[in-house]
Design a protein around this motif. Structure first.
Motif, PDB file in Angstrom:
ATOM      1  N   LEU A 169     -29.516   9.528 -32.805  1.00  0.00           N
ATOM      2  CA  LEU A 169     -30.399   8.381 -32.620  1.00  0.00           C
ATOM      3  C   LEU A 169     -30.528   7.622 -33.932  1.00  0.00           C
ATOM      4  O   LEU A 169     -30.484   8.205 -35.010  1.00  0.00           O
ATOM      5  CB  LEU A 169     -31.789   8.828 -32.142  1.00  0.00           C
ATOM      6  N   PHE A 170     -30.708   6.308 -33.833  1.00  0.00           N
ATOM      7  CA  PHE A 170     -30.784   5.436 -34.999  1.00  0.00           C
ATOM      8  C   PHE A 170     -31.958   4.482 -34.822  1.00  0.00           C
ATOM      9  O   PHE A 170     -32.009   3.712 -33.865  1.00  0.00           O
ATOM     10  CB  PHE A 170     -29.455   4.669 -35.144  1.00  0.00           C
ATOM     11  N   LEU A 171     -32.924   4.570 -35.732  1.00  0.00           N
ATOM     12  CA  LEU A 171     -34.086   3.681 -35.752  1.00  0.00           C
ATOM     13  C   LEU A 171     -33.905   2.643 -36.851  1.00  0.00           C
ATOM     14  O   LEU A 171     -33.741   3.002 -38.025  1.00  0.00           O
ATOM     15  CB  LEU A 171     -35.367   4.487 -35.999  1.00  0.00           C
ATOM     16  N   GLN A 172     -33.937   1.367 -36.476  1.00  0.00           N
ATOM     17  CA  GLN A 172     -33.897   0.304 -37.468  1.00  0.00           C
ATOM     18  C   GLN A 172     -35.267  -0.347 -37.588  1.00  0.00           C
ATOM     19  O   GLN A 172     -35.820  -0.863 -36.625  1.00  0.00           O
ATOM     20  CB  GLN A 172     -32.862  -0.775 -37.130  1.00  0.00           C
ATOM     21  N   ASN A 173     -35.807  -0.294 -38.803  1.00  0.00           N
ATOM     22  CA  ASN A 173     -37.043  -1.000 -39.111  1.00  0.00           C
ATOM     23  C   ASN A 173     -36.712  -2.421 -39.539  1.00  0.00           C
ATOM     24  O   ASN A 173     -35.825  -2.631 -40.367  1.00  0.00           O
ATOM     25  CB  ASN A 173     -37.788  -0.295 -40.245  1.00  0.00           C
ATOM     26  N   SER A 174     -37.437  -3.388 -38.997  1.00  0.00           N
ATOM     27  CA  SER A 174     -37.208  -4.778 -39.383  1.00  0.00           C
ATOM     28  C   SER A 174     -38.553  -5.496 -39.446  1.00  0.00           C
ATOM     29  O   SER A 174     -38.892  -6.302 -38.585  1.00  0.00           O
ATOM     30  CB  SER A 174     -36.256  -5.475 -38.406  1.00  0.00           C
ATOM     31  N   PHE A 175     -39.301  -5.163 -40.484  1.00  0.00           N
ATOM     32  CA  PHE A 175     -40.613  -5.784 -40.692  1.00  0.00           C
ATOM     33  C   PHE A 175     -40.965  -5.713 -42.178  1.00  0.00           C
ATOM     34  O   PHE A 175     -40.566  -4.789 -42.874  1.00  0.00           O
ATOM     35  CB  PHE A 175     -41.697  -5.069 -39.868  1.00  0.00           C
ATOM     36  N   PRO A 176     -41.694  -6.701 -42.699  1.00  0.00           N
ATOM     37  CA  PRO A 176     -42.081  -6.693 -44.115  1.00  0.00           C
ATOM     38  C   PRO A 176     -43.214  -5.710 -44.371  1.00  0.00           C
ATOM     39  O   PRO A 176     -43.868  -5.232 -43.442  1.00  0.00           O
ATOM     40  CB  PRO A 176     -42.530  -8.136 -44.356  1.00  0.00           C
ATOM     41  N   THR A 177     -43.439  -5.417 -45.631  1.00  0.00           N
ATOM     42  CA  THR A 177     -44.498  -4.471 -45.994  1.00  0.00           C
ATOM     43  C   THR A 177     -45.861  -4.972 -45.551  1.00  0.00           C
ATOM     44  O   THR A 177     -46.661  -4.220 -44.991  1.00  0.00           O
ATOM     45  CB  THR A 177     -44.489  -4.233 -47.514  1.00  0.00           C
ATOM     46  N   PHE A 178     -46.146  -6.242 -45.806  1.00  0.00           N
ATOM     47  CA  PHE A 178     -47.423  -6.819 -45.407  1.00  0.00           C
ATOM     48  C   PHE A 178     -47.192  -7.844 -44.295  1.00  0.00           C
ATOM     49  O   PHE A 178     -46.523  -8.856 -44.501  1.00  0.00           O
ATOM     50  CB  PHE A 178     -48.116  -7.482 -46.605  1.00  0.00           C
ATOM     51  N   PRO A 179     -47.710  -7.574 -43.098  1.00  0.00           N
ATOM     52  CA  PRO A 179     -47.440  -8.443 -41.948  1.00  0.00           C
ATOM     53  C   PRO A 179     -48.251  -9.732 -41.982  1.00  0.00           C
ATOM     54  O   PRO A 179     -49.443  -9.724 -42.309  1.00  0.00           O
ATOM     55  CB  PRO A 179     -47.860  -7.573 -40.760  1.00  0.00           C
ATOM     56  N   VAL A 180     -47.587 -10.843 -41.658  1.00  0.00           N
ATOM     57  CA  VAL A 180     -48.253 -12.135 -41.527  1.00  0.00           C
ATOM     58  C   VAL A 180     -47.835 -12.724 -40.189  1.00  0.00           C
ATOM     59  O   VAL A 180     -46.653 -12.982 -39.952  1.00  0.00           O
ATOM     60  CB  VAL A 180     -47.865 -13.092 -42.676  1.00  0.00           C
ATOM     61  N   GLU A 181     -48.790 -12.928 -39.317  1.00  0.00           N
ATOM     62  CA  GLU A 181     -48.482 -13.383 -37.953  1.00  0.00           C
ATOM     63  C   GLU A 181     -47.638 -14.653 -37.929  1.00  0.00           C
ATOM     64  O   GLU A 181     -46.643 -14.751 -37.211  1.00  0.00           O
ATOM     65  CB  GLU A 181     -49.784 -13.616 -37.182  1.00  0.00           C
ATOM     66  N   SER A 182     -48.059 -15.628 -38.715  1.00  0.00           N
ATOM     67  CA  SER A 182     -47.403 -16.932 -38.648  1.00  0.00           C
ATOM     68  C   SER A 182     -45.973 -16.904 -39.166  1.00  0.00           C
ATOM     69  O   SER A 182     -45.180 -17.782 -38.834  1.00  0.00           O
ATOM     70  CB  SER A 182     -48.218 -17.973 -39.426  1.00  0.00           C
ATOM     71  N   ASP A 183     -45.625 -15.900 -39.971  1.00  0.00           N
ATOM     72  CA  ASP A 183     -44.260 -15.801 -40.497  1.00  0.00           C
ATOM     73  C   ASP A 183     -43.323 -15.033 -39.571  1.00  0.00           C
ATOM     74  O   ASP A 183     -42.102 -15.106 -39.721  1.00  0.00           O
ATOM     75  CB  ASP A 183     -44.262 -15.099 -41.862  1.00  0.00           C
ATOM     76  N   SER A 184     -43.881 -14.277 -38.640  1.00  0.00           N
ATOM     77  CA  SER A 184     -43.046 -13.366 -37.856  1.00  0.00           C
ATOM     78  C   SER A 184     -42.079 -14.098 -36.935  1.00  0.00           C
ATOM     79  O   SER A 184     -41.010 -13.584 -36.622  1.00  0.00           O
ATOM     80  CB  SER A 184     -43.916 -12.402 -37.041  1.00  0.00           C
ATOM     81  N   CYS A 185     -42.415 -15.316 -36.510  1.00  0.00           N
ATOM     82  CA  CYS A 185     -41.466 -16.060 -35.674  1.00  0.00           C
ATOM     83  C   CYS A 185     -40.189 -16.357 -36.459  1.00  0.00           C
ATOM     84  O   CYS A 185     -39.089 -16.357 -35.895  1.00  0.00           O
ATOM     85  CB  CYS A 185     -42.091 -17.341 -35.139  1.00  0.00           C
ATOM     86  N   LYS A 186     -40.321 -16.594 -37.753  1.00  0.00           N
ATOM     87  CA  LYS A 186     -39.155 -16.825 -38.605  1.00  0.00           C
ATOM     88  C   LYS A 186     -38.377 -15.529 -38.814  1.00  0.00           C
ATOM     89  O   LYS A 186     -37.141 -15.511 -38.819  1.00  0.00           O
ATOM     90  CB  LYS A 186     -39.600 -17.389 -39.948  1.00  0.00           C
ATOM     91  N   GLU A 187     -39.096 -14.424 -38.937  1.00  0.00           N
ATOM     92  CA  GLU A 187     -38.452 -13.113 -39.116  1.00  0.00           C
ATOM     93  C   GLU A 187     -37.647 -12.717 -37.891  1.00  0.00           C
ATOM     94  O   GLU A 187     -36.698 -11.932 -37.993  1.00  0.00           O
ATOM     95  CB  GLU A 187     -39.521 -12.052 -39.403  1.00  0.00           C
ATOM     96  N   HIS A 188     -38.006 -13.245 -36.739  1.00  0.00           N
ATOM     97  CA  HIS A 188     -37.322 -12.903 -35.492  1.00  0.00           C
ATOM     98  C   HIS A 188     -36.344 -13.988 -35.055  1.00  0.00           C
ATOM     99  O   HIS A 188     -35.969 -14.038 -33.885  1.00  0.00           O
ATOM    100  CB  HIS A 188     -38.352 -12.651 -34.380  1.00  0.00           C
ATOM    101  N   PHE A 209     -45.511  -7.995 -34.432  1.00  0.00           N
ATOM    102  CA  PHE A 209     -45.736  -9.208 -33.634  1.00  0.00           C
ATOM    103  C   PHE A 209     -44.496  -9.556 -32.802  1.00  0.00           C
ATOM    104  O   PHE A 209     -43.920 -10.629 -32.931  1.00  0.00           O
ATOM    105  CB  PHE A 209     -46.118 -10.373 -34.547  1.00  0.00           C
ATOM    106  N   TYR A 210     -44.116  -8.628 -31.960  1.00  0.00           N
ATOM    107  CA  TYR A 210     -42.813  -8.659 -31.293  1.00  0.00           C
ATOM    108  C   TYR A 210     -42.562  -9.898 -30.448  1.00  0.00           C
ATOM    109  O   TYR A 210     -41.420 -10.274 -30.202  1.00  0.00           O
ATOM    110  CB  TYR A 210     -42.653  -7.413 -30.413  1.00  0.00           C
ATOM    111  N   MET A 211     -43.612 -10.558 -29.982  1.00  0.00           N
ATOM    112  CA  MET A 211     -43.417 -11.703 -29.092  1.00  0.00           C
ATOM    113  C   MET A 211     -43.114 -13.002 -29.827  1.00  0.00           C
ATOM    114  O   MET A 211     -42.640 -13.959 -29.235  1.00  0.00           O
ATOM    115  CB  MET A 211     -44.650 -11.905 -28.209  1.00  0.00           C
ATOM    116  N   ARG A 212     -43.388 -13.053 -31.104  1.00  0.00           N
ATOM    117  CA  ARG A 212     -43.253 -14.319 -31.828  1.00  0.00           C
ATOM    118  C   ARG A 212     -41.803 -14.586 -32.217  1.00  0.00           C
ATOM    119  O   ARG A 212     -41.131 -13.718 -32.758  1.00  0.00           O
ATOM    120  CB  ARG A 212     -44.136 -14.304 -33.069  1.00  0.00           C
ATOM    121  N   SER A 213     -41.350 -15.811 -31.957  1.00  0.00           N
ATOM    122  CA  SER A 213     -39.988 -16.197 -32.326  1.00  0.00           C
ATOM    123  C   SER A 213     -39.836 -17.702 -32.187  1.00  0.00           C
ATOM    124  O   SER A 213     -40.790 -18.406 -31.853  1.00  0.00           O
ATOM    125  CB  SER A 213     -38.954 -15.492 -31.441  1.00  0.00           C
TER     126      SER A 213
END
Length: 428
Positions: free
Chosen positions: A292-311, A338-342
């Motif tokens: 199994l392989f888990l990939q983390n893809s999130f910054p250390t400090f979460p910011v809601e408004s930036d997550s759409c750009k991250e996705h 914030f999985y829904m933001r994109s």
């Protein structure tokens, strides 16, 4: 029809009010556009919208100011469940959406009389996450208030200003979902700070989840394939639980996470383009001893408004980098905030491409055909126009990407930083 300037009877009118004709044409054009614009649940991904009711099933109306995209569009909020398209393969052949700190929910009520000072990672309940296709939950568990709580911490200790709720509440949501959806499989990864003897055993027993437990004895230890999803459903082994404490595998029968999966670095170290280092507790990503392989893809400090750009497109690039680092192995879990933001298709489109490549050799899982030879693909649109195939629940429309949430919670994040640095100073 435009007036003829050669017609003497029209010369004075035409020369006097040329803008009037332009305005008339503009009004006609707008009326035509509005008459053909989608609405009432007919709008598809990337089409303009003004409210959540404009968008079709599995979509919501949002925007991405972080990328300069202020016009609201219909945005995916629900995953394709790959087993509804290609079923019966080993569990490790599929890719699933995982929510980082699934319990750390915006607007979750604090303890009575306490102002919570911490950060947030998600925007809807765990029940709604599961309904939207999330199949992996990262949960941080601590001894707190003579119970086991979900919490953020300082130096491994839970405080009332960082606590969320007793873990059993969230686990009962998982039990309800598994009971109502008998063909679904859920994975829980515990960042484990529970030291009460048999604490987790009692917790999962009291939550009614033991009947779904996938036994450690049946987990592959040398990189072999897992049982098929069909076999797991038939045997009701539909809950995989992993802990970060190695001794609990022998003491409580809870799988030690890094014995069965590899994982890239979490936080900022895991979202650097062109780089995909393994987490220090994990074996190298290209190790063949874990399947199994888990990939983390999130910054250390979460910011809601930036997550759409991250996705946006960057997420696909990060998956591609980790795919190569793991020896051409597609991640089985993709963990995000914030999985829904994109900006349209987001993490859901990325997962569709991941599953398409693994399950049928196609550019998206929507092109897969059950029973067809590998590489035989339907002619479907790719990228941000992939349609959802999830029959479980529908997006509630409760998360609107107006940016207001970040404005509300930013002060708390600032307090968190100040408190964090105060702790560091005290340790000097």
């Amino acid at each position: 029809m435009f007036p003829s300037f050669s017609d003497p009877s029209c010369l004075c009118r035409a020369s006097a009010t040329p803008n009037g004709y332009f305005l008339l044409l503009l009004i006609i054009y707008i009326l035509i556009i509005n008459s053909t614009a989608c609405s009432n649940g007919n709008c598809q991904v990337l089409e303009s919208c003004s409210s959540v009711t404009d968008c079709g099933p599995g979509l919501y109306c949002g925007n991405c100011p972080a990328m300069g995209k202020n016009q609201p569009i219909c945005t995916r909020g629900q995953a394709t469940i790959p087993t509804t398209i290609i079923n019966g393969l080993p569990f490790n052949k599929y890719s699933w959406l995982m929510t980082h700190n699934a319990f750390s929910i915006v607007d979750a009520p604090p303890l009575p009389g306490v102002q919570r000072i911490t950060f947030y990672n998600q925007e809807d309940t765990v029940t709604n996450q599961l309904r939207n296709g999330v199949r992996g939950l990262m949960l941080d568990m601590y001894d707190f208030e003579n119970d086991i709580w979900l919490c953020h911490s300082f130096r491994g200790q839970c405080y009332n200003i960082t606590a969320f709720q007793p873990a059993i509440n969230t686990l009962k949501e998982v039990e309800t979902f598994l009971s109502q959806n008998p063909s679904e499989i859920v994975t829980i990864i515990i960042e484990d700070y529970v030291h009460t003897p048999k604490g987790l055993t009692n917790l999962f027993t009291n939550a009614g989840l033991v009947k779904y437990w996938f036994p450690v004895s049946k987990m592959p230890r040398r990189g072999e394939n897992w049982p098929t999803v069909t076999e797991m459903v038939q045997e009701n082994h539909r809950l995989l639980v992993f802990t970060s404490i190695a001794s609990k595998e022998a003491d409580e029968g809870i799988a030690y996470q890094w014995r069965y999966m590899v994982e890239n670095e979490s936080g900022d170290g895991g979202v650097v383009r062109g780089s995909c280092p393994n987490r220090k507790e994990s074996q190298p990503l290209n190790s063949k001893s874990a399947s199994l392989f888990l990939q983390n893809s999130f910054p250390t400090f979460p910011v809601e408004s930036d997550s759409c750009k991250e996705h946006s497109a960057v997420l696909g690039d990060l998956v591609g980098t980790c795919y190569k680092a793991a020896g051409d192995l597609i991640p089985n879990f993709l963990a995000v905030n914030f999985y829904m933001r994109s900006d349209g298709g987001g993490v859901f489109d990325v997962l569709d491409r991941m599953n398409g490549q693994t399950l049928c050799g196609c550019s998206t899982v929507a092109a897969c055909q059950a029973g067809a030879p590998f590489g035989t693909c339907k002619n479907v649109a790719v990228s941000n126009t992939t349609q959802t195939g999830n029959a479980f629940g529908s997006f509630s429309g409760s998360v609107q990407l107006s940016g207001s949430a970040s404005t509300i919670h930013f002060p708390n994040l600032l307090y968190f930083y100040l408190l964090f640095f105060s702790f560091l100073v005290l340790q000097l």
